[in-house]
Design an enzyme around this catalytic site. Structure first.
Site, mmCIF file in Angstrom:
data_model
loop_
_atom_site.group_PDB
_atom_site.id
_atom_site.type_symbol
_atom_site.label_atom_id
_atom_site.label_comp_id
_atom_site.label_asym_id
_atom_site.label_seq_id
_atom_site.Cartn_x
_atom_site.Cartn_y
_atom_site.Cartn_z
ATOM 1 C CG ASP A 166 -6.108 -11.130 2.619
ATOM 2 O OD1 ASP A 166 -5.347 -11.675 1.796
ATOM 3 O OD2 ASP A 166 -6.113 -9.900 2.826
ATOM 4 C CD GLU A 167 -9.657 -7.743 3.348
ATOM 5 O OE1 GLU A 167 -10.138 -7.134 4.308
ATOM 6 O OE2 GLU A 167 -8.769 -7.267 2.617
ATOM 7 C CG ASP A 200 -2.935 -5.860 -1.181
ATOM 8 O OD1 ASP A 200 -4.021 -5.760 -1.767
ATOM 9 O OD2 ASP A 200 -2.817 -6.254 -0.007
ATOM 10 C CG ASP A 236 -3.914 -0.836 10.419
ATOM 11 O OD1 ASP A 236 -4.057 -1.600 11.394
ATOM 12 O OD2 ASP A 236 -4.570 -0.960 9.369
ATOM 13 C CE1 TYR A 273 -4.575 -7.771 11.936
ATOM 14 C CE2 TYR A 273 -5.481 -6.312 10.283
ATOM 15 C CZ TYR A 273 -5.103 -7.576 10.684
ATOM 16 O OH TYR A 273 -5.234 -8.632 9.831
ATOM 17 C CG HIS A 312 -5.870 -8.329 -1.264
ATOM 18 N ND1 HIS A 312 -6.232 -7.009 -1.086
ATOM 19 C CD2 HIS A 312 -6.453 -9.006 -0.247
ATOM 20 C CE1 HIS A 312 -6.992 -6.910 0.003
ATOM 21 N NE2 HIS A 312 -7.152 -8.105 0.533
ATOM 22 C CD GLU A 356 -4.779 -0.584 4.202
ATOM 23 O OE1 GLU A 356 -3.971 -0.578 5.156
ATOM 24 O OE2 GLU A 356 -5.554 -1.535 3.967
ATOM 25 N NE ARG A 379 -3.319 -2.884 0.419
ATOM 26 C CZ ARG A 379 -3.868 -3.550 1.438
ATOM 27 N NH1 ARG A 379 -3.244 -3.634 2.610
ATOM 28 N NH2 ARG A 379 -5.022 -4.159 1.267
ATOM 29 C CD1 TRP A 392 -7.127 -12.681 8.422
ATOM 30 C CD2 TRP A 392 -7.912 -10.632 8.786
ATOM 31 N NE1 TRP A 392 -8.017 -12.395 7.418
ATOM 32 C CE2 TRP A 392 -8.523 -11.139 7.607
ATOM 33 C CE3 TRP A 392 -8.248 -9.339 9.207
ATOM 34 C CZ2 TRP A 392 -9.443 -10.414 6.863
ATOM 35 C CZ3 TRP A 392 -9.173 -8.614 8.448
ATOM 36 C CH2 TRP A 392 -9.759 -9.154 7.297
HETATM 37 C C1 TNX Z 1 -7.676 -6.350 6.108
HETATM 38 S S1 TNX Z 1 -5.821 -8.370 7.359
HETATM 39 C C2 TNX Z 1 -6.711 -6.862 5.254
HETATM 40 C C3 TNX Z 1 -5.712 -5.952 4.692
HETATM 41 C C4 TNX Z 1 -5.908 -4.546 5.185
HETATM 42 C C5 TNX Z 1 -6.238 -4.606 6.651
HETATM 43 C C6 TNX Z 1 -6.217 -3.346 7.419
HETATM 44 C C7 TNX Z 1 -5.999 -8.944 6.004
HETATM 45 C C8 TNX Z 1 -5.607 -10.318 5.864
HETATM 46 N N1 TNX Z 1 -6.514 -8.182 5.020
HETATM 47 O O1 TNX Z 1 -5.762 -6.015 3.303
HETATM 48 O O2 TNX Z 1 -4.776 -3.812 4.945
HETATM 49 O O3 TNX Z 1 -7.513 -5.190 6.769
HETATM 50 O O4 TNX Z 1 -6.698 -2.238 6.791
#
Ligand code: TNX
Length: 773
Positions: A331-332, A206, A425, A423, A269, A475, A177, A398
């Site tokens: 993730d995500e 990412d 951040d 975390y 990502h 970020e 990021r 996480w």
């Molecule tokens: C979720 S933690 C994410 C990241 C982000 C983070 C915090 C994770 C495995 N994925 O892509 O940076 O939240 O903002």
């Protein structure tokens, strides 16, 4: 062996004795400031003074001891101004000065442990392995830097036997990021080693950037490492690490007993990779490298070409990183693209896979098997548990800790890094002077209290818990100073959570050891956060408005707060704060916390209290509106590196609440705000962004009292020309209001354009003389 408790008591007693004995001696400070606290430490008679004439002795041919010795010599030169030679003349019986030696018989409990003794003859460090010697040296360095001074130093007699609680003591850095220079990475690695952390999880790819040079696929970095930031000057933002730089960094880490676990995020990502090679994606079209934080839709496709591509990437990754574990993200990865792609659906059917979650499992297992074939192990974020965890996988938990519990119960190794606690951040105090980040406040105390092993696990299951790590997502952490502010001293708290035996951890005792660490940070040029020791000030006006009651607080429970009201810097002799005190309007209060030895523990915070400053409220005085969440504190532009301005925003609702403010005598409002880039990947939540009817083209800021549905007392049109990064001030007056109210400020700006954000709200008094006071 004495019980831990008795060791502690003994430590305290002997400490007192040694302090008394050392009275008048060189640097008689408090408890030895070793962080993380060793497993066992007992104070003994005597002490030893290391002067500029001292030397560090290692046995001839003891390479591990020599390496550790040189690390100590270098650190001491940098932080204490002591340049000690390293001599390979230590005979087995040698005593005196500083002696470091490998010793297969060292009575440590397990790998990475060491024994450290200080007596009247000198300092000795023994360990069975190189890591143990290194950690012994780190403890010795801390003993030799008990304060910020230079030159000779006296260390009290002690016997330390130390070993880590967990084998995985990690820190994750997101270099995707925002990009950090290799020198910054090395500085962070050096600091990790000084906290006895041993795993650096490096998030290298990412949506917003691919940061690792892959020889076979040059476009990954030629295209994928650069993005076009909103509101910028047209220059692309980015950077990447060449393979030569990576080799350097890996070697630098290895010399500090740190393993680098690289992360190549998949199947989600993946936008930067797809931007470089669209045929890796699902749609066949080329997206831009993303500028949106959050969850973006771009996934890798699942055909043989792409699986082959990723294996080829892993080949080069394995060549660069000797780590057993390779992180593949997971993730995500929202499955929208896979769901609507005929090719992906056909592939899924031909593999006999029932749904997209199971397809992700299959995808990850392709990588797991490939890594296993090369003697490596796969680790991924806890989403890899969905759709059936691939048998070979280890899991990084996480989304809270449940993933770790589930995975350990299934017999998979796990690493804990739960949001929000670990975390980094997230901000660490409510103060308005904290830089940008996520707004769930994770204090030093909350990180310290983190317990890696859930009580829900049996002893057998708990054996799968490798350890824990904190994550630095970037970020909103755009510059080195911000990363350091986020990491230090919460890294100290983390270190103690993963190294020190659970029953030896005590927050007050930890806090007492921190000031010495702050001195080391200053010597090392580390921009640590003093947030835990900073003084927060709240003023409350008397009914008549002629007096202000000021309350001072600090997170540190035992810190002594001293203050002045005459504009001078508080010193060790200034008034100690005990209870709220009264001042006249127009008074400046300056306050700071002090350690018992009279050293200040933070920067002085000063604030003038008068009608104007007290009715001016920054982000720290604002709350989310009902049903909302002020989740982020963001900078003016996505890549800005200055500490201010910053804006607390609720990207879903664009709404702010100022709780219970007296509107007596207030005739209007002025709001300082900005147009920010609306660069958020909200995925399925995008539909939930609240859209409100506007009366003017750029929308308005509406001011309501009591609740957001309450009476509207002002409406201020927002300026047109909403380029991200432009600041503005809008103002309005209103008919007299009485009493204290919640004030709701909401934006009706169109949800397609820039995000309107407010940074400061000033209530304008109708009583001119009051503002002047
Ligand atoms: C979720 S933690 C994410 C990241 C982000 C983070 C915090 C994770 C495995 N994925 O892509 O940076 O939240 O903002």
């Amino acid at each position: 062996m004495r019980s831990a408790k008795r060791m502690r008591a003994a430590r305290r007693g002997l400490l007192l004795a040694s302090l008394l004995a050392a009275a008048g001696g060189a640097h008689a400070t408090g408890e030895p400031s070793i962080i993380p606290l060793p497993a066992q430490i007992s104070m003994e008679q005597g002490s030893y003074t290391v002067t500029a004439a001292a030397a560090i002795h290692v046995p001839p041919g003891d390479r591990a001891a020599a390496d550790a010795a040189h690390y100590l010599a270098d650190l001491l030169a940098r932080t204490r101004g002591l340049s000690l030679p390293v001599l390979d003349d230590a005979s087995p019986s040698r005593r005196g000065n500083i002696v470091i030696r490998s010793d297969a018989a060292a009575s440590v409990k397990q790998a990475e442990g060491y024994v450290l003794d200080v007596d009247a003859h000198g300092i000795s460090i023994r360990a069975r392995d190189a890591a143990g010697l290194f950690y012994g040296v780190v403890s010795a360095w801390q003993l030799l830097t008990p304060d910020g001074s230079r030159g000779a130093v006296t260390v009290p007699g002690m016997h330390v036997v130390d070993w880590p609680r967990f084998p995985w003591r990690g820190l994750m850095l997101d270099s995707a990021r925002h990009f950090q220079q290799p020198a910054e990475i090395r500085q962070l690695l050096d600091a990790m080693a000084q906290h006895k952390l041993n795993v650096f999880h490096w998030h290298l790819t990412d949506d917003q950037g691919w940061r690792l040079e892959i020889r076979r696929y040059p476009a990954l970095t030629q295209i994928g490492a650069w993005r076009q930031p909103p509101g910028g000057d047209g220059k692309p933002y980015g950077g990447y690490y060449t393979q030569a730089e990576v080799k350097d960094i890996v070697a630098y880490a290895a010399a500090r007993h740190i393993t680098i676990v690289p992360e190549i995020d998949m199947p989600g990502h993946a936008q930067a990779a797809v931007a470089a090679y669209p045929d890796l994606g699902v749609t066949g079209t080329r997206p831009a490298v993303s500028i949106d934080w959050g969850v973006n839709p771009y996934l890798f496709n699942v055909d043989d070409h792409t699986i082959g591509f990723l294996r080829n990437v892993l080949d080069e990754v394995m060549e660069l990183f000797p780590s057993t574990f390779v992180h593949v993200g997971g993730d995500e990865a929202i499955k929208d693209q896979w769901q609507v792609s005929p090719a992906v659906q056909a592939r899924m059917r031909s593999l006999g896979i029932k749904d997209e979650k199971a397809l992700q499992s299959w995808f990850i297992e392709q990588m797991g098997q490939y890594l296993a074939k090369h003697g490596r192990r796969l680790i991924g974020w806890d989403e890899i548990l969905e759709g059936g965890v691939p048998p070979s996988a280890s899991v990084m938990s996480w989304r809270g800790t449940q993933g770790a519990i589930d995975a350990a119960r299934l017999g998979h190794d796990v690493v804990l890094s739960p949001a929000p606690t670990l975390y980094l951040d997230n901000l660490q105090s409510r103060s308005g002077d904290e830089p940008s980040g996520r707004l769930s406040i994770q204090t030093l105390a909350s990180v310290y209290a983190f317990e890696t092993v859930s009580p829900a696990l049996t002893a057998e299951q708990a054996r799968h818990v490798l350890g824990a790590q904190a994550n630095i997502w970037t970020e909103y952490l755009n510059a080195t100073w911000q990363i350091q502010h986020a990491a230090f001293p919460r890294m100290d708290a983390l270190a103690e959570a993963v190294w020190t035996p659970a029953n030896e951890r005590h927050f007050d005792d930890f806090m007492a050891r921190l000031p010495a660490q702050f001195n080391r940070y200053r010597q090392l040029g580390i921009d640590y956060a003093d947030s835990a020791f900073a003084v927060d000030m709240q003023g409350k006006r008397s009914r008549a408005g002629d007096r202000i009651a000021v309350a001072l607080t600090a997170q540190a429970p035992a810190a002594t707060i001293r203050y002045t009201t005459d504009g001078t810097e508080p010193g060790a002799g200034s008034t100690v704060y005990r209870a709220p005190f009264d001042i006249a309007p127009g008074t400046t209060v300056s306050a700071v916390t002090f350690a018992d030895n009279g050293e200040p523990l933070a920067r002085v915070r000063a604030r003038r209290f008068d009608g104007r400053t007290m009715s001016s409220i920054d982000g720290s005085g604002m709350q989310a509106c009902a049903g909302g969440d002020l989740g982020l504190r963001v900078p003016l532009l996505p890549d800005a590196t200055s500490p201010a301005p910053v804006y607390n925003v609720d990207v879903m609702r664009s709404c702010w609440k100022i709780p219970q403010i007296s509107l007596d005598g207030v005739s209007g409002i002025a709001v300082d705000g900005a147009w920010l880039a609306r660069n958020y990947g909200l995925a399925h939540d995008a539909a939930k962004v609240v859209s409100r009817a506007a009366r003017t083209s750029a929308g308005e800021l509406e001011v309501h009292v009591d609740s957001c549905d309450g009476p509207m007392i002002a409406s201020m049109p927002l300026p047109t020309g909403s380029a991200p990064g432009s600041t503005w001030r809008v103002a309005a007056t209103w008919a007299a209001q009485a009493g204290s109210h919640d004030v709701c400020i909401l934006s009706t700006a169109p949800i397609r354009g820039s995000l309107s954000a407010i940074g400061r709200v000033s209530f304008v008094s109708s009583v001119a003389s009051d503002a002047a006071r």
